[in-house]
Write a protein that holds these residues in place. Structure first.
Motif, mmCIF file in Angstrom:
data_model
loop_
_atom_site.group_PDB
_atom_site.id
_atom_site.type_symbol
_atom_site.label_atom_id
_atom_site.label_comp_id
_atom_site.label_asym_id
_atom_site.label_seq_id
_atom_site.Cartn_x
_atom_site.Cartn_y
_atom_site.Cartn_z
ATOM 1 N N ASP A 476 0.893 -1.353 0.144
ATOM 2 C CA ASP A 476 -0.010 0.102 -0.050
ATOM 3 C C ASP A 476 0.815 1.147 -0.031
ATOM 4 O OD1 ASP A 476 -2.290 -1.068 -0.076
ATOM 5 O OD2 ASP A 476 -2.532 -1.342 1.895
ATOM 6 N N LYS A 477 1.992 1.044 0.611
ATOM 7 C CA LYS A 477 2.927 2.313 0.534
ATOM 8 C C LYS A 477 3.447 2.591 -1.133
ATOM 9 C CE LYS A 477 7.462 3.991 2.393
ATOM 10 N NZ LYS A 477 8.355 3.796 1.092
ATOM 11 N N ALA A 478 3.632 1.360 -1.709
ATOM 12 C CA ALA A 478 3.958 1.779 -3.144
ATOM 13 C C ALA A 478 2.698 2.206 -4.077
ATOM 14 C CB ALA A 478 4.204 0.142 -3.750
ATOM 15 N N ALA A 479 1.551 1.845 -3.738
ATOM 16 C CA ALA A 479 0.551 2.345 -4.314
ATOM 17 C C ALA A 479 0.269 4.017 -4.044
ATOM 18 C CB ALA A 479 -1.017 1.693 -3.879
ATOM 19 N N LEU A 480 0.395 4.441 -2.685
ATOM 20 C CA LEU A 480 0.529 5.721 -2.531
ATOM 21 C C LEU A 480 1.498 6.517 -3.402
ATOM 22 C CD1 LEU A 480 -0.598 8.220 -0.873
ATOM 23 C CD2 LEU A 480 0.963 7.430 1.109
ATOM 24 N N GLU A 481 2.754 5.829 -3.332
ATOM 25 C CA GLU A 481 3.888 6.474 -3.978
ATOM 26 C C GLU A 481 3.729 6.624 -5.354
ATOM 27 O OE1 GLU A 481 7.693 5.284 -0.961
ATOM 28 O OE2 GLU A 481 6.642 3.718 -2.674
ATOM 29 N N ILE A 482 2.797 5.869 -5.879
ATOM 30 C CA ILE A 482 2.462 5.661 -7.533
ATOM 31 C C ILE A 482 1.414 7.077 -7.618
ATOM 32 C CG2 ILE A 482 1.131 4.839 -9.502
ATOM 33 C CD1 ILE A 482 2.235 1.986 -8.242
ATOM 34 N N GLU A 483 0.520 7.260 -6.621
ATOM 35 C CA GLU A 483 -0.688 8.143 -6.734
ATOM 36 C C GLU A 483 0.113 9.498 -6.531
ATOM 37 O OE1 GLU A 483 -4.038 5.111 -4.450
ATOM 38 O OE2 GLU A 483 -2.948 6.749 -3.344
ATOM 39 N N ILE A 484 1.132 9.585 -5.837
ATOM 40 C CA ILE A 484 1.773 10.877 -5.644
ATOM 41 C C ILE A 484 2.858 11.215 -6.583
ATOM 42 C CG2 ILE A 484 1.071 11.413 -3.428
ATOM 43 C CD1 ILE A 484 3.805 10.709 -2.376
ATOM 44 N N GLY A 485 3.251 10.364 -7.375
ATOM 45 C CA GLY A 485 4.050 10.567 -8.636
ATOM 46 C C GLY A 485 5.434 10.067 -8.434
ATOM 47 N N GLN A 486 5.642 9.396 -7.243
ATOM 48 C CA GLN A 486 7.031 9.086 -6.832
ATOM 49 C C GLN A 486 6.980 7.428 -7.394
ATOM 50 O OE1 GLN A 486 7.355 9.603 -2.764
ATOM 51 N NE2 GLN A 486 7.263 11.649 -2.922
ATOM 52 N N ILE A 487 7.565 7.457 -8.734
ATOM 53 C CA ILE A 487 7.331 5.924 -9.490
ATOM 54 C C ILE A 487 8.578 5.179 -9.104
ATOM 55 C CG2 ILE A 487 7.223 4.796 -11.446
ATOM 56 C CD1 ILE A 487 5.007 6.602 -11.043
ATOM 57 N N ASP A 488 9.604 5.921 -8.812
ATOM 58 C CA ASP A 488 10.816 5.215 -8.666
ATOM 59 C C ASP A 488 10.871 4.520 -7.032
ATOM 60 O OD1 ASP A 488 12.277 5.594 -11.039
ATOM 61 O OD2 ASP A 488 13.110 7.129 -10.508
#
Length: 593
Positions: A476-488
């Motif tokens: 879920d941390k990864a999902a949030l990072e995608i949502e805020i544009g932090q793909i790497d």
């Protein structure tokens, strides 16, 4: 003469206004020759924002000293909502020359919310002067619609009740302590002693299994002169208990109860323990211990202690608690039925009964006996007032979260999510664990508080835990990072998130957003192995095919997505990813179920 002066002043003012108006009108007319472009031409959501660049060029004649020409940008969405985005003004220092034309290039950002799709980016030319007169052009559309592919994220945010593992007590213990006067065995029954408490317990007729009576003495002379004093104190309490059983108890009898008399032998152990935990200065403690651990009989050591300055403290605070007896009762409590626990909890909530009618655990257990969220809320709130226990905070947070999911009014929904996050954070700080911080992070995530959610996810990871819960946290941390544009960052988190449907979907999305169209489909295919006929996976594959201009593959994937979930029909029609194919026969055929 005055009349002529007024006449010339009025004429001058009229000419000034007319000239000013002519200048503004001329600027508006010249604006037809301006060139304004948006990059990208199709606006796209990146993280929580819509990022784009506007490049505006105007004829050289539009840059003047007495008037300024500019562009006002707005974003229109919904039925009649129009938000200001920004302004470009061709004033000295704000533009550069490109091919002899004044040029401004500027980046803009619009906060993204779901209701802003679809929408329109509009511009309007504005010519104004120092006297605040202005003329405006008609509004023109710069871009229409949004690409929201970056929002095709899978996430879990699982938040569940924490079970109290409530079990009715099959056996319980009650321990009562009695103190005696120096050298005496008589029970002190004045106010504040435990004689009345023991009476009440016996008269309550709890089924009693055993009673252990422990008694001790102090090192005082009056106590040392009676070597059987501890045993006599045990006997006094045992006789008292047996007498009360014969008189008041109709459940128990003296033959059915096991009595365990335990008189303590004379020893300095309890005395030393009390002295070490006392408020005496260290030097005084050392003097006392030197005497006790030295040579001599009990009586000789006691006489030496009497010579110390601290002896008065020993008489007041140490010796009295060594002249004691302890009654340990093993009994079976009267078990409450579930309906009794539930009804008593309602009375506590309504303040019609004292909180003591239920144990702390029974009150929290009562909330599990009702399906109504409103009742659960009130019971857990009462539990918090009573015990301040972490599980009460946690489960109240879950209740608020479930209420928010049922609420359709945005303002109230947000308020419920806020209360949920607050209570889950209170719980996680009272019981710091990966699971509790994960739940708090999920509440913040659902509310849209990205920073707070990331902090809570990080706390959960740092606290550690079993592999299953940590993989959920990373996922879920990864999902949030995608949502805020932090793909790497998301790809890094996904390395530790396990091989689940959610993680394959999100890894595929990361690769798609990085324009790796060779590897991205592989992850969606892995997701389909775990969840066959998944609409989101097929829809994402259709987008990849559209981007690489493979019309047949796009149509095939889109058809499978629509067959799995008919809501994807309208989604595909509105999606700018498919705009070039909207009127193609194969596209329309794919949308037919």
């Amino acid at each position: 003469m005055k009349l002529r002066l007024v006449y010339f002043s009025s004429l001058s003012l009229i000419c000034s206004v007319l000239l000013s108006g002519c200048t503004l009108s001329r600027l508006v007319k010249l604006s037809k020759k301006q060139q304004v472009t948006v990059i990208p031409h199709q606006l796209e959501v990146s993280g929580d924002n819509i990022l784009f660049e506007v490049k505006a060029q105007v004829p050289l004649k539009m840059v003047q000293k007495k008037a300024v020409y500019g562009l006002e940008l707005t974003y229109k969405y919904g039925e009649a909502q129009e938000d200001a985005v920004g302004r470009i003004a061709f004033t000295p220092g704000e533009f550069v020359y490109e091919n002899d034309r004044p040029t401004i290039t500027r980046q803009f950002s619009i906060p993204y919310t779901p209701e802003k799709n679809p929408g329109q980016l509009l511009m309007q030319g504005v010519a104004s002067n120092k006297k605040r007169h202005e003329k405006r052009t008609s509004k023109q559309e710069l871009a229409k619609g949004l690409i929201t592919t970056s929002k095709l994220v899978a996430r879990n945010n699982e938040v569940t009740y924490e079970l109290d593992n409530f079990e009715p007590e099959k056996e319980s213990f009650n321990t009562l302590t009695f103190y005696f006067d120096k050298g005496q065995t008589a029970l002190r029954d004045f106010l504040g002693t435990n004689v009345s408490v023991l009476n009440d317990f016996i008269e309550a007729n709890y089924k009693t299994e055993s009673i252990e009576i422990i008694a001790g003495t102090s090192p005082e002379k009056e106590e040392l002169q009676k070597p059987r004093l501890a045993a006599q104190r045990v006997q006094v309490l045992q006789r008292f208990y047996k007498h009360k059983l014969d008189v008041s108890d109709y459940v128990n009898n003296t033959k059915a109860i096991t009595f365990k008399p335990t008189p303590l032998r004379q020893s300095w152990d309890s005395f030393i323990k009390k002295v070490k935990s006392s408020a005496l200065p260290k030097e005084e403690v050392d003097k006392i211990l030197a005497i006790v651990n030295g040579e001599g009989s009990f009586l000789e050591k006691e006489e030496k202690l009497q010579q110390l300055e601290s002896y008065e403290y020993l008489e007041l605070y140490v010796y009295p608690v060594l002249r004691f007896a302890e009654v340990k009762i093993a009994y079976s409590p009267v078990l409450k039925k579930n309906y009794e626990i539930y009804l008593l909890s309602k009375k506590i909530v309504e303040k019609a009964a004292d909180k003591s009618v239920l144990t702390d655990q029974e009150l929290r257990y009562a909330a599990t006996l009702t399906p109504l969220l409103a009742e659960k809320q009130k019971i857990y709130e009462a539990a918090i007032r009573t015990t301040d226990h972490w599980q009460a905070y946690h489960n109240l947070g879950v209740v608020y979260l479930l209420m928010a999911k049922q609420e359709h009014r945005p303002q109230l929904k947000n308020e419920l999510l806020k209360k949920s996050a607050q209570n889950l954070i209170y719980a996680s700080h009272r019981n710091p664990a990966a699971r509790t911080f994960y739940h708090a992070a999920s509440a913040h995530h659902l509310r849209g508080n990205a920073l707070e959610a990331l902090q809570a996810y990080d706390y959960a990871i740092k606290l550690g835990g079993n592999k299953e819960i940590l993989e959920k946290v990373f996922a879920d941390k990864a999902a949030l990072e995608i949502e805020i544009g932090q793909i790497d960052d998301a790809l890094t988190s996904l390395r530790f998130a396990g091989t689940t449907y959610q993680n394959y979907i999100n890894k595929g999305l990361c690769y798609m957003l990085k324009e790796n169209y060779d590897d991205s489909p592989k992850f969606y295919e892995e997701a389909l192995k775990l969840k066959p006929n998944d609409a989101l996976a097929y829809y994402s594959l259709a987008i990849i095919a559209a981007r690489v201009k493979d019309e047949n593959l796009m149509a095939a994937h889109l058809k499978r997505a629509v067959q799995a979930d008919k809501s994807f029909v309208q989604r595909a029609i509105n999606d700018l990813e498919f705009r070039p194919y909207l009127k193609k026969d194969y596209f329309q055929a794919a949308l037919k179920r």
